[in-house]
Write a protein that holds these residues in place. Structure first.
Motif, PDB file in Angstrom:
ATOM      1  N   UNK A   5     -12.549 -11.207  -5.527  1.00 51.07           N
ATOM      2  CA  UNK A   5     -13.854 -11.238  -6.196  1.00 51.07           C
ATOM      3  C   UNK A   5     -14.943 -10.723  -5.261  1.00 51.07           C
ATOM      4  N   UNK A   6     -14.946 -11.205  -4.007  1.00 48.92           N
ATOM      5  CA  UNK A   6     -15.967 -10.764  -3.057  1.00 48.92           C
ATOM      6  C   UNK A   6     -15.841  -9.274  -2.750  1.00 48.92           C
ATOM      7  N   UNK A   7     -14.614  -8.775  -2.758  1.00 49.92           N
ATOM      8  CA  UNK A   7     -14.431  -7.351  -2.503  1.00 49.92           C
ATOM      9  C   UNK A   7     -14.987  -6.531  -3.676  1.00 49.92           C
ATOM     10  N   UNK A   8     -14.700  -6.983  -4.895  1.00 48.90           N
ATOM     11  CA  UNK A   8     -15.205  -6.273  -6.074  1.00 48.90           C
ATOM     12  C   UNK A   8     -16.720  -6.289  -6.150  1.00 48.90           C
ATOM     13  N   UNK A   9     -17.299  -7.466  -5.969  1.00 53.81           N
ATOM     14  CA  UNK A   9     -18.763  -7.553  -6.011  1.00 53.81           C
ATOM     15  C   UNK A   9     -19.381  -6.831  -4.816  1.00 53.81           C
ATOM     16  N   UNK A  10     -18.666  -6.879  -3.688  1.00 52.17           N
ATOM     17  CA  UNK A  10     -19.155  -6.198  -2.498  1.00 52.17           C
ATOM     18  C   UNK A  10     -19.197  -4.688  -2.672  1.00 52.17           C
ATOM     19  N   UNK A  11     -18.204  -4.134  -3.382  1.00 54.92           N
ATOM     20  CA  UNK A  11     -18.219  -2.696  -3.654  1.00 54.92           C
ATOM     21  C   UNK A  11     -19.455  -2.310  -4.461  1.00 54.92           C
ATOM     22  N   UNK A  12     -19.760  -3.141  -5.460  1.00 51.36           N
ATOM     23  CA  UNK A  12     -20.952  -2.872  -6.265  1.00 51.36           C
ATOM     24  C   UNK A  12     -22.214  -2.978  -5.413  1.00 51.36           C
ATOM     25  N   UNK A  13     -22.274  -4.021  -4.572  1.00 52.61           N
ATOM     26  CA  UNK A  13     -23.450  -4.201  -3.718  1.00 52.61           C
ATOM     27  C   UNK A  13     -23.550  -3.105  -2.662  1.00 52.61           C
ATOM     28  N   UNK A  14     -22.390  -2.581  -2.244  1.00 52.53           N
ATOM     29  CA  UNK A  14     -22.398  -1.463  -1.302  1.00 52.53           C
ATOM     30  C   UNK A  14     -23.078  -0.245  -1.929  1.00 52.53           C
ATOM     31  N   UNK A  15     -22.785  -0.007  -3.206  1.00 46.74           N
ATOM     32  CA  UNK A  15     -23.430   1.096  -3.921  1.00 46.74           C
ATOM     33  C   UNK A  15     -24.931   0.851  -4.089  1.00 46.74           C
ATOM     34  N   UNK A  16     -25.289  -0.445  -4.205  1.00 41.80           N
ATOM     35  CA  UNK A  16     -26.695  -0.800  -4.373  1.00 41.80           C
ATOM     36  C   UNK A  16     -27.435  -0.905  -3.043  1.00 41.80           C
ATOM     37  N   UNK A  17     -26.675  -0.822  -1.959  1.00 40.97           N
ATOM     38  CA  UNK A  17     -27.287  -0.872  -0.635  1.00 40.97           C
ATOM     39  C   UNK A  17     -27.602  -2.261  -0.141  1.00 40.97           C
ATOM     40  N   UNK A  18     -26.953  -3.279  -0.712  1.00 40.84           N
ATOM     41  CA  UNK A  18     -27.252  -4.667  -0.313  1.00 40.84           C
ATOM     42  C   UNK A  18     -25.995  -5.428   0.082  1.00 40.84           C
ATOM     43  N   UNK A  19     -24.980  -4.741   0.571  1.00 39.61           N
ATOM     44  CA  UNK A  19     -23.705  -5.392   0.867  1.00 39.61           C
ATOM     45  C   UNK A  19     -23.856  -6.389   2.016  1.00 39.61           C
ATOM     46  N   UNK A  20     -23.152  -7.530   1.893  1.00 40.69           N
ATOM     47  CA  UNK A  20     -23.150  -8.554   2.933  1.00 40.69           C
ATOM     48  C   UNK A  20     -22.146  -8.181   4.021  1.00 40.69           C
ATOM     49  N   UNK A  21     -22.391  -8.615   5.265  1.00 39.51           N
ATOM     50  CA  UNK A  21     -21.447  -8.299   6.344  1.00 39.51           C
ATOM     51  C   UNK A  21     -20.035  -8.805   6.057  1.00 39.51           C
TER      52      UNK A  21
END
Length: 262
Positions: A168-184
């Motif tokens: 789940x964190x990987x999937x949401x993280x991919x989306x946030x990576x595209x949005x420029x707000x990915x968590x470390x």
């Protein structure tokens, strides 16, 4: 005057020394330990799943689904079997957290040693009955306890025995990576999934070849990690490699501590 200077020096030394939070603040140890423990859990779960008629050793979401199906079918023997496994796993997490609080900076060494011993004990336990698989309980207890090994000072832990959270964190993280707000912490999720799934493959292969003796592999891995932890704890007392003010447990290597040192 001298007393004031002495107190000042003592305060300075105290500030330099990281507090004993008993959690690896350094990603140098935190991340490799997390991946190795995820692999250990996947291996033990795979062996147990094959050895104990599709009973999960660490994946309690799967056991909860099996519990619900058993209740719906009024299969009370299976209800008892799965429910007792979930209780033992929960008790392992409970017990591990208490032990971790008691032993301080020796958390890694002692919990990993206990885990290795429990997995060895499982090979000598009586089989019990279908409803009460005594033979499986030490393995389940060890894997429940594992979840207390990498907690931070606020009790948050890395998902070391199940993979849903990482996916789940990987999937949401991919989306946030595209949005420029990915968590470390995003960058640790794929390696955690890879460790657990690799361990599951290894466990399956070992069980097919060696049967229940395959549990000796995750037991040996836990013992090896315990030895590494002992060496680090003795050789580097006070080091952030084994203790200190830490970032959230699944944070990446550049994350800042979650609490200020005080």
């Amino acid at each position: 005057m001298c007393g004031g200077q002495g107190n000042g020096m003592a305060d300075a030394d105290q500030k330099k020394t990281p507090p004993d939070k008993s959690f690896p603040a350094s990603a140098t140890t935190r991340i490799p330990f997390a991946i190795a423990l995820a692999m250990l859990a996947g291996c033990a779960d795979s062996i147990g799943f094959l050895e104990f008629s599709q009973l999960f050793m660490s994946f309690m979401s799967g056991n909860t689904t099996r519990f619900g199906v058993a209740v719906a079918n009024a299969d009370w023997e299976n209800v008892t079997r799965v429910a007792s496994t979930i209780i033992v796993f929960c008790f392992g997490a409970f017990l591990g957290t208490l032990i971790a609080a008691w032993v301080g900076r020796w958390r890694l060494s002692i919990l990993l040693t206990i885990q290795a011993v429990l997995m060895g004990i499982g090979l000598f336990m009586p089989w019990g009955t279908f409803a009460f698989p005594l033979h499986a309980y030490p393995i389940v207890l060890a894997l429940g306890l594992q979840n207390a090994i990498l907690q931070d000072e606020q009790g948050r832990s890395i998902a070391l025995t199940y993979v849903t959270g990482a996916v789940v964190r990987f999937g949401t993280g991919l989306a946030n990576l595209m949005l420029g707000t990915v968590a470390p912490s995003f960058w640790l999720q794929a390696p955690l999934w890879g460790g657990l799934s690799t361990g599951a493959v290894i466990g399956g292969v070992l069980q097919i070849r060696y049967g229940e003796n395959a549990f000796l592999f995750p037991a040996a891995l836990a013992a090896l990690l315990a030895l590494v932890a002992v060496v680090l704890t003795v050789a580097r007392p006070g080091s952030t490699l084994v203790a200190g003010s830490s970032p959230p447990p699944d944070a990446g290597s550049h994350a800042k501590p979650s609490d200020a040192i005080h």
